[in-house]
Write an enzyme that holds these catalytic residues in place. Structure first.
Site, PDB file in Angstrom:
ATOM      1  N   MET A 126       0.833  -1.196   0.000  1.00  8.40           N
ATOM      2  CA  MET A 126       0.000   0.000   0.000  1.00  8.40           C
ATOM      3  C   MET A 126       0.862   1.237   0.000  1.00  8.40           C
ATOM      4  O   MET A 126       1.065   1.875  -0.993  1.00  8.40           O
ATOM      5  CB  MET A 126      -0.897   0.006   1.220  1.00  8.40           C
ATOM      6  CG  MET A 126      -2.071  -0.939   1.122  1.00  8.40           C
ATOM      7  SD  MET A 126      -2.901  -0.764  -0.388  1.00  8.40           S
ATOM      8  CE  MET A 126      -3.175   0.952  -0.482  1.00  8.40           C
ATOM      9  N   CYS A 127       1.391   1.610   1.124  1.00  6.53           N
ATOM     10  CA  CYS A 127       2.262   2.762   1.291  1.00  6.53           C
ATOM     11  C   CYS A 127       3.142   2.470   2.502  1.00  6.53           C
ATOM     12  O   CYS A 127       2.900   1.533   3.252  1.00  6.53           O
ATOM     13  CB  CYS A 127       1.474   4.050   1.540  1.00  6.53           C
ATOM     14  SG  CYS A 127       0.310   4.499   0.234  1.00  6.53           S
ATOM     15  N   ARG A 128       4.151   3.276   2.677  1.00  9.53           N
ATOM     16  CA  ARG A 128       4.961   3.266   3.891  1.00  9.53           C
ATOM     17  C   ARG A 128       5.068   4.712   4.358  1.00  9.53           C
ATOM     18  O   ARG A 128       5.270   5.620   3.532  1.00  9.53           O
ATOM     19  CB  ARG A 128       6.363   2.724   3.634  1.00  9.53           C
ATOM     20  CG  ARG A 128       6.445   1.318   3.049  1.00  9.53           C
ATOM     21  CD  ARG A 128       6.232   0.218   4.106  1.00  9.53           C
ATOM     22  NE  ARG A 128       4.809  -0.067   4.312  1.00  9.53           N
ATOM     23  CZ  ARG A 128       4.339  -0.969   5.193  1.00  9.53           C
ATOM     24  NH1 ARG A 128       5.178  -1.632   5.956  1.00  9.53           N
ATOM     25  NH2 ARG A 128       3.056  -1.161   5.304  1.00  9.53           N
TER      26      ARG A 128
ATOM     27  N   ASN B 131      -1.937   5.096   5.163  1.00 13.18           N
ATOM     28  CA  ASN B 131      -1.439   3.832   4.623  1.00 13.18           C
ATOM     29  C   ASN B 131      -2.608   2.859   4.650  1.00 13.18           C
ATOM     30  O   ASN B 131      -3.047   2.433   5.720  1.00 13.18           O
ATOM     31  CB  ASN B 131      -0.274   3.313   5.476  1.00 13.18           C
ATOM     32  CG  ASN B 131       0.073   1.865   5.165  1.00 13.18           C
ATOM     33  OD1 ASN B 131      -0.138   1.399   4.056  1.00 13.18           O
ATOM     34  ND2 ASN B 131       0.590   1.168   6.149  1.00 13.18           N
TER      35      ASN B 131
END
Length: 263
Positions: free
Chosen positions: A1-3, A115
């Site tokens: 997803m994201c960090r 996130n």
């Protein structure tokens, strides 16, 4: 997803936080160690920071991968701050302006990152979008799910709600409207960090001198990193970290066992 990552503490060059650690946010853009969803975070990045005696954060964002930005190294070498929020993005949907969709988002004195992903977007969020003042909907930076989640949270913050309650109420509201959403949210005002673990990993590290880092995953192998349990609200200052369990709205909808099933 994201960090993503947030930092409070003594002033540090941005590069020491984001680029230099062996498993830095920079490296997590292509080689995260604990990411549960997605593999490469190459759909934009951003960093926000606070200068001394200025409550309004500065921000630098780009639409491409962090490793492709030739200006970041110099920027990160000379800019120092005692309060930082940064993120690398793995997009879950197309956006006509990918730079605008990259965290951190800003509003007044706050920086924000998400996130995760809202389940059933955008249909699941129609009712909540309608609860916002029209001018706030028209002012969204992006048409992605994170931008709307931020608008819901910012509306509470501007109404004077305490950061932790505003974040918890927003997560529970979105989770109720869109069950199965992943809502690891991160917000700072330069003095505190507030975050949720809701569907993905979250860790924190404290150190001497009033130093605290809250991140999707550890950026090094320091054994003092602490993992945050899922369904938890984290509230941190330079001196304290408080963890509070969050109740999933679906728990209230669980069927009550019959007398027959209890025996």
């Amino acid at each position: 997803m994201c960090r993503h990552l947030a930092y409070l503490g003594p002033e540090e060059p941005l590069g020491r936080l984001l680029l230099e650690p062996p498993h830095s946010l920079y490296r997590q853009s292509w080689a995260p160690r604990r990411q549960r969803y997605g593999t490469v975070n190459a759909d934009g990045f951003g960093v926000g920071w606070y200068a001394p005696d200025d409550p309004v954060p500065a921000r630098y964002r780009r639409a491409g991968p962090i490793w492709a930005d030739t200006s970041l190294t110099d920027l990160a070498r000379v800019v120092r701050s005692g309060a930082v929020l940064a993120a690398v993005r793995d997009a879950t949907s197309c956006d006509p302006d990918p730079e605008a969709a990259a965290a951190p988002y800003t509003g007044d004195r706050w920086l924000f990152s998400h996130n995760g992903a809202v389940k059933g977007w955008p249909d699941s969020m129609g009712g909540l979008a309608g609860s916002l003042p029209p001018v706030e909907l028209l002012s969204l930076e992006s048409r992605c799910d994170s931008a709307l989640v931020w608008a819901l949270l910012l509306n509470r913050l501007r109404a004077g709600m305490e950061d932790g309650k505003a974040l918890a109420d927003t997560v529970l509201e979105v989770a109720s409207a869109a069950p199965g959403s992943r809502l690891n949210l991160l917000v700072t005002d330069g003095q505190t960090i507030t975050a949720t673990a809701w569907g993905d990993t979250l860790w924190y590290l404290t150190g001497p001198g009033g130093r605290v880092v809250v991140a999707s995953e550890p950026y090094d192998d320091d054994p003092h990193w602490q993992e945050v349990a899922d369904r938890t609200l984290l509230s941190a200052t330079r001196t304290d970290v408080l963890l509070t369990p969050l109740k999933d709205p679906r728990d209230d909808m669980a069927p009550v066992p019959s007398e027959e099933s209890r025996t």
